[in-house]
Enzyme design. Structure first.
Site, PDB file in Angstrom:
ATOM      1  N   GLY A   7      49.653  36.387  34.680  1.00 38.93           N
ATOM      2  CA  GLY A   7      48.220  36.153  34.612  1.00 38.93           C
ATOM      3  C   GLY A   7      47.566  37.225  33.762  1.00 38.93           C
ATOM      4  N   ALA A   8      47.890  37.217  32.477  1.00 41.36           N
ATOM      5  CA  ALA A   8      47.416  38.283  31.582  1.00 41.36           C
ATOM      6  C   ALA A   8      46.012  37.988  31.083  1.00 41.36           C
ATOM      7  CB  ALA A   8      48.387  38.458  30.417  1.00 41.36           C
ATOM      8  N   LYS A 185      37.000  42.178  51.185  1.00 40.87           N
ATOM      9  CA  LYS A 185      36.666  41.763  49.819  1.00 40.87           C
ATOM     10  C   LYS A 185      36.256  40.293  49.799  1.00 40.87           C
ATOM     11  CE  LYS A 185      38.012  41.500  45.005  1.00 40.87           C
ATOM     12  NZ  LYS A 185      39.041  41.611  43.961  1.00 40.87           N
ATOM     13  N   ASN A 193      30.258  35.315  44.436  1.00 39.44           N
ATOM     14  CA  ASN A 193      30.873  34.450  43.428  1.00 39.44           C
ATOM     15  C   ASN A 193      30.215  33.073  43.360  1.00 39.44           C
ATOM     16  OD1 ASN A 193      33.327  35.071  41.606  1.00 39.44           O
ATOM     17  ND2 ASN A 193      33.699  36.335  43.411  1.00 39.44           N
TER      18      ASN A 193
END
Length: 309
Positions: A7-8, A185, A193
């Site tokens: 997942g770059a 989180k 979000n």
């Protein structure tokens, strides 16, 4: 240390670039325009801590060409977790650790089903970062990782990972209760979000708007109640900290807002969906999170239909 980043994108690219710059052998598993840009010019990072570039850069679309690695940094979108875990199989051996720093609280179980629970270490990344174009990462806020064994034990592999990140100038903490850290989180993610995605506003804009902030606080209260019902340690002060008017958030877009703007699937099911599912397990009502879940799914469909015209 041999490291593979699954997942770059912005998060994986940032932490992978930091490790690469510190001398580790880092492979970025990517495809399409993102991989093409990284092959040509590496990764450029525009950071509040100082700009830098990693070039040349090791990147491939096929994880089987990398060989066994010591660490898999798992940063794919939650909806891609199972597929990415299957793709990572050729890199995983008995000594390999998979550090999952994705959004949500259910990804580690999926990775464990595919690769084995013994390989997985849960983590949390706190960072403001985006990728405005392939090969360019913009870092605007924070940049830390908290990790820990589910058992609470501080193992040698956790110490080794912390040492690697510390050497790359990444603030790293070890938690003896990482599941509670991940849920805390989620409390933030399941509120900020979706509301930023629905309104098109940045984090600081949301905090400064009384109506939007009140809605976020209501969503957080539900997530806190569910988390406590599941046995997680969450203090009420998390709401006040989350809604402080921090100017560092002025330029920060949530990942979900970025997904909506670019017509990509969001992680709403891994965020509000996880709160709703948890609420059903412990009999805690979650009307706000249920509504946010439905609204963002409707927004996703609208974006897809608009782009398809």
């Amino acid at each position: 240390m041999r490291v593979a980043v699954m997942g770059a994108g912005a998060v994986g690219g940032y932490f992978g670039a930091k490790l690469d710059r510190a001398g580790h052998e880092v492979w970025f598993i990517s495809k399409g325009e993102r991989r093409k840009a990284m092959r040509i010019s590496g990764l450029r990072v525009e950071s509040i801590d100082g700009d830098f570039q990693v070039v040349p850069l090791r990147t491939t679309r096929n994880a089987s060409s990398v060989g066994p690695v010591d660490l898999v940094l798992f940063t794919v979108k939650s909806c891609d977790t199972r597929e990415a875990a299957e793709a990572a199989r050729p890199m995983v051996r008995s000594h390999t650790t998979v550090l999952a720093i994705q959004n949500g609280v259910e990804n580690e179980a999926i990775i464990g089903e595919v690769l084995g629970d013994e390989h997985v270490v849960p983590g949390v990344a706190v960072i403001g970062v985006d990728m405005p174009e392939p090969g360019l990462i913009r870092h605007t806020n924070n940049g830390s990782i908290t990790l820990g064994e589910v058992s609470g034990e501080e193992t040698q592999r956790v110490r080794d990972i912390c040492e690697a990140f510390a050497g790359a100038d990444v603030e790293t903490r070890v938690s003896s209760d990482i599941r509670s850290v991940k849920w805390r989180k989620l409390v933030w993610n399941a509120s900020f979000n979706p509301i930023t995605a629905l309104t098109g506003r940045r984090v600081l804009d949301l905090i400064e708007d009384d109506n939007a902030r009140t809605l976020a606080e209501d969503a957080m209260r539900e997530a806190i109640a569910v988390g406590r019902g599941l046995g997680h340690k969450i203090d009420d002060s998390i709401i006040a900290r989350a809604t402080q008017r921090d100017p560092n958030w002025a330029d920060s877009k949530t990942s979900m807002l970025q997904d909506i703007e670019r017509g990509r699937p969001t992680e709403i099911d891994a965020l509000c969906g996880a709160v709703v599912r948890g609420g059903e397990r412990v009999n805690v009502p979650t009307p706000v999170n249920s509504s946010l879940l439905r609204l963002v799914k409707a927004k996703e469909r609208a974006v897809v239909e608009t782009r398809g015209l």
